[in-house]
Design an enzyme around this catalytic site. Structure first.
Site, PDB file in Angstrom:
ATOM      1  N   GLU A 138     -14.392   1.183  -1.099  1.00  0.00           N
ATOM      2  CA  GLU A 138     -14.578   1.181   0.366  1.00  0.00           C
ATOM      3  C   GLU A 138     -15.778   2.030   0.781  1.00  0.00           C
ATOM      4  OE1 GLU A 138     -11.006   1.763   2.655  1.00  0.00           O
ATOM      5  OE2 GLU A 138     -12.124   2.004   4.532  1.00  0.00           O
ATOM      6  N   LYS A 190      -0.834  -0.526  -4.307  1.00  0.00           N
ATOM      7  CA  LYS A 190      -2.194   0.053  -4.297  1.00  0.00           C
ATOM      8  C   LYS A 190      -2.062   1.532  -3.960  1.00  0.00           C
ATOM      9  CE  LYS A 190      -5.235  -0.474  -0.712  1.00  0.00           C
ATOM     10  NZ  LYS A 190      -5.491   0.912  -0.316  1.00  0.00           N
ATOM     11  N   ASP A 212       0.854  -1.194   0.000  1.00  0.00           N
ATOM     12  CA  ASP A 212       0.000   0.000   0.000  1.00  0.00           C
ATOM     13  C   ASP A 212       0.889   1.244   0.000  1.00  0.00           C
ATOM     14  OD1 ASP A 212      -2.502   1.097   0.017  1.00  0.00           O
ATOM     15  OD2 ASP A 212      -2.921   0.704   2.144  1.00  0.00           O
TER      16      ASP A 212
HETATM   17  O1  KIV Z   1      -4.756  -0.115   4.540  1.00  0.00           O
HETATM   18  C1  KIV Z   1      -5.676  -0.935   4.437  1.00  0.00           C
HETATM   19  O2  KIV Z   1      -5.846  -1.838   5.257  1.00  0.00           O
HETATM   20  C2  KIV Z   1      -6.589  -0.791   3.301  1.00  0.00           C
HETATM   21  C3  KIV Z   1      -7.784  -1.699   3.262  1.00  0.00           C
HETATM   22  C4  KIV Z   1      -8.791  -1.235   4.224  1.00  0.00           C
HETATM   23  C5  KIV Z   1      -8.319  -1.848   1.902  1.00  0.00           C
HETATM   24  O3  KIV Z   1      -6.384   0.030   2.475  1.00  0.00           O
END
Ligand code: KIV
Length: 279
Positions: free
Chosen positions: A184, A115, A85
């Site tokens: 989300e 992501k 992320d």
């Molecule tokens: O950081 C995270 O856990 C997320 C999820 C909620 C999709 O982005």
């Protein structure tokens, strides 16, 4: 269970065939367990900030923390597709820097993809990352990194105008080349429209059953993050209670001399013991 490493093509090909599963992980032991469970994708989420580091906002973690945890996760994974992320400010500054930061998740932490969350000019960063050859997942609806500045932690797309904007964002991310998106906190009917419109898999969190797959924060479903539980979370177990029970038992056994017993202690032969000259 299939033991071959999952590739981005496999994720895309599963749309419409069966539901996809994704969970978050931040460390080696949970990543291994999730991998062994057969879950398709593991997200090293920036939710690390809240659930592991005890911070108030996901904006408080940067590249170094995310890479540190992503490396631990990939060490534990053989099969699942691992997504790093992108933390706040790692892809908002300029597209070139976004691509450099995204590459670090792949090269240094051995992730398979990254992501990033929607923001006004996110498409430039998204295209730069994808053009540099990195599979990229978008994230629309409630985007925690900017939620405080854009309407708070609430359901998105509740009126026709906001829902239409979400549909446009989803299509724009697909056109930019994303292999999938996270949706989300969106009304279920809007998720169904978006899922039906896109060729790429839509992974929901608080977005109803109509998505191509689901993601949850693993600590939430295990009952291991008592600070806040959103409405969309289903607790599949209560590890907080089980851990509290084990810790209380340990304390009681140590204090009363029950632990450690012979089974958890080491011995020495009597003849060796006899040779020791105690002064
Ligand atoms: O950081 C995270 O856990 C997320 C999820 C909620 C999709 O982005």
């Amino acid at each position: 269970m299939e033991t071959k490493k999952i590739k981005v093509e496999d994720i895309i090909a599963l749309k419409g065939i069966r539901k996809l599963t994704m969970l978050t992980a931040y460390d080696y032991p949970l990543a291994s367990l999730i991998d062994q469970s057969g879950v398709d994708m593991i997200l090293v989420g920036d939710s690390l900030a809240n659930v592991v580091l005890g911070l108030d906002s996901t904006t408080e973690v940067g590249m170094s923390e995310m890479l540190h945890h992503a490396k631990a996760v990939t060490r534990g994974v053989k099969r699942a597709f691992v997504i790093g992320d992108m933390p706040y400010e790692s892809y908002q500054v300029n597209p070139q820097e976004s691509a450099v930061n995204a590459r670090r998740f792949i090269k240094e932490a051995a992730c398979d993809a990254v992501k990033l969350e929607w923001f006004d000019s996110c498409l430039e960063a998204t295209r730069a990352i994808i053009e540099s050859g990195i599979p990229t997942m978008g994230h629309i609806g409630l985007t925690p990194q900017t939620a405080a500045k854009s309407g708070g932690f609430k359901v998105r797309g509740k009126d026709a105008e906001a829902a239409s904007r979400l549909i446009e964002e989803a299509v724009a991310l697909q056109e930019a080349g994303c292999f999938s998106i996270v949706l989300e906190c969106v009304p279920d009917k809007i998720s169904e429209i978006i899922t039906g419109k896109l060729k790429i898999p839509v992974i929901g969190i608080g977005a109803g059953v109509g998505c191509d797959g689901q993601v949850l924060v693993t600590y939430d479903l295990l009952g291991l993050y008592p600070r806040h539980t959103p409405k969309f979370v289903k607790k599949y177990t209560d590890l907080t209670a089980r851990i509290q029970e084990a810790l209380a038992k340990y304390k009681q056994e140590v204090e009363s001399g029950i632990f450690p017993d012979a089974a958890h202690s080491f011995t020495i032969k009597q003849e060796e013991l006899d040779k020791i000259k105690l002064t």
